[in-house]
Design a protein around this motif. Structure first.
Motif, mmCIF file in Angstrom:
data_model
loop_
_atom_site.group_PDB
_atom_site.id
_atom_site.type_symbol
_atom_site.label_atom_id
_atom_site.label_comp_id
_atom_site.label_asym_id
_atom_site.label_seq_id
_atom_site.Cartn_x
_atom_site.Cartn_y
_atom_site.Cartn_z
ATOM 1 N N ASP A 63 19.866 -52.360 -8.663
ATOM 2 C CA ASP A 63 20.651 -51.234 -8.148
ATOM 3 C C ASP A 63 19.679 -50.147 -7.688
ATOM 4 N N ALA A 64 19.211 -50.266 -6.458
ATOM 5 C CA ALA A 64 18.122 -49.415 -5.972
ATOM 6 C C ALA A 64 18.623 -48.155 -5.293
ATOM 7 N N GLY A 65 17.960 -47.039 -5.594
ATOM 8 C CA GLY A 65 18.062 -45.856 -4.769
ATOM 9 C C GLY A 65 17.133 -46.017 -3.571
ATOM 10 N N VAL A 66 17.241 -45.109 -2.613
ATOM 11 C CA VAL A 66 16.499 -45.250 -1.360
ATOM 12 C C VAL A 66 15.670 -44.003 -1.094
ATOM 13 N N VAL A 67 14.391 -44.215 -0.767
ATOM 14 C CA VAL A 67 13.502 -43.147 -0.315
ATOM 15 C C VAL A 67 13.116 -43.500 1.116
ATOM 16 N N TRP A 68 13.512 -42.666 2.073
ATOM 17 C CA TRP A 68 13.492 -43.010 3.499
ATOM 18 C C TRP A 68 12.543 -42.070 4.252
ATOM 19 N N PHE A 69 11.362 -42.591 4.612
ATOM 20 C CA PHE A 69 10.394 -41.846 5.425
ATOM 21 C C PHE A 69 10.657 -42.159 6.894
ATOM 22 N N ASP A 70 10.886 -41.127 7.700
ATOM 23 C CA ASP A 70 11.200 -41.364 9.109
ATOM 24 C C ASP A 70 11.091 -40.042 9.862
ATOM 25 N N ALA A 71 10.636 -40.108 11.105
ATOM 26 C CA ALA A 71 10.661 -38.904 11.944
ATOM 27 C C ALA A 71 12.081 -38.548 12.351
ATOM 28 N N HIS A 72 12.988 -39.543 12.273
ATOM 29 C CA HIS A 72 14.380 -39.354 12.668
ATOM 30 C C HIS A 72 15.270 -39.423 11.432
ATOM 31 N N GLY A 73 16.543 -39.062 11.605
ATOM 32 C CA GLY A 73 17.449 -39.062 10.462
ATOM 33 C C GLY A 73 18.043 -40.412 10.136
ATOM 34 N N ASP A 74 18.296 -41.212 11.189
ATOM 35 C CA ASP A 74 18.932 -42.529 11.030
ATOM 36 C C ASP A 74 20.267 -42.430 10.296
ATOM 37 N N VAL A 75 20.998 -41.337 10.552
ATOM 38 C CA VAL A 75 22.307 -41.146 9.929
ATOM 39 C C VAL A 75 23.405 -40.986 10.986
ATOM 40 N N GLN A 76 23.186 -41.591 12.140
ATOM 41 C CA GLN A 76 24.236 -41.627 13.147
ATOM 42 C C GLN A 76 25.295 -42.658 12.769
ATOM 43 N N THR A 77 26.404 -42.618 13.458
ATOM 44 C CA THR A 77 27.426 -43.655 13.374
ATOM 45 C C THR A 77 27.706 -44.144 14.789
ATOM 46 N N MET A 78 28.482 -45.195 14.889
ATOM 47 C CA MET A 78 28.842 -45.692 16.216
ATOM 48 C C MET A 78 29.717 -44.684 16.960
#
Length: 252
Positions: free
Chosen positions: A87-102
């Motif tokens: 049951d993993a939590g997420v640590v997200w390194f990115d220049a962008h948010g990557d939280v868009q939707t369709m």
């Protein structure tokens, strides 16, 4: 073991593996994609194959490493961990948010959506079980579209800069640590598909990732090499960064 997934969405990248330093044996995932499908349905066989491979390799106290050309592959990595009971939590390194939707994405680019899907936006499309927003940390994200700004303003996703990230900001329990290499300043890393000026140096990113890995709680390190393998790299910055990241994951 390093799992190589040579795809940027449904584009097969046969040269992506050439950048891998010979640190560990590498298994390559290649999937047969349906000709009559588009979007997530066309990509699903890749993520199922990644999930199968990750699930079969999960071992207590070990960090699985997945190298690909696209952030979306992380969905398969998370699904594989979940299938194995992690049951993993997420640590997200990115220049962008990557939280868009369709519905919010102006371009429809699927690579701008994986973190949002992990925290509850139509996770069934990619075979993951949604995690709570509070169990995700978004690191850097210096280039956000207006819908992403609006969403993050009200979301429980934690935010941090690369330099300020410390263990106190991390979710409890095991972790999926994802790094999109475009988090590095575009001036330092040539050939990025979506370069963002400014931002942290490669050394700062590696140091921050090392702090997370030093917790001993990282179940998987997911590396998205979001550059064009055919683009010039006169100083060898890309394989040097990848070697540094793989070396981190291989430390006992």
């Amino acid at each position: 073991m390093t799992l190589l997934v040579p795809y940027h969405q449904d584009d097969f990248l046969p040269d992506l593996g050439a950048a891998l330093p010979p640190l560990t044996p590498t298994t390559t995932v290649v999937a047969r994609l349906p000709d009559d499908a588009r979007g997530w349905s066309r990509l699903a066989p890749i993520y199922r194959a990644v999930a199968d491979a990750v699930q079969s390799r999960v071992r207590p106290g070990a960090c699985q490493t997945v190298v690909s050309g696209c952030c979306c592959v992380s969905l398969g990595t998370l699904a594989g961990l979940q299938r194995a009971g992690v049951d993993a939590g997420v640590v997200w390194f990115d220049a962008h948010g990557d939280v868009q939707t369709m519905e919010t994405s102006a371009s429809g680019y699927l690579g701008g959506m994986p973190l949002r899907m992990m925290v509850g936006y139509r996770p069934e499309l990619v075979g993951v079980r949604a995690i709570a927003e509070s169990r995700a940390v978004l690191v850097d994200a210096r280039d956000l579209d207006p819908p992403e700004v609006d969403y993050l303003r009200g979301a429980d996703i934690r935010r941090s800069t690369v330099e300020e990230l410390d263990t106190a900001a991390l979710p409890d329990g095991p972790l999926l640590l994802h790094v999109d290499c475009d988090v590095v300043a575009a001036e330092d890393l040539p050939g990025l598909r979506f370069p963002v000026p400014g931002g942290p140096s490669a050394a700062a990113v590696v140091a921050a990732l090392a702090r997370v890995l030093a917790t001993g709680r990282v179940a998987a390190l997911d590396i998205a090499c979001t550059w064009d393998p055919a683009a010039p790299d006169p100083t060898g910055a890309r394989p040097r960064l990848l070697a540094d990241l793989l070396a981190l994951a291989s430390r006992p």
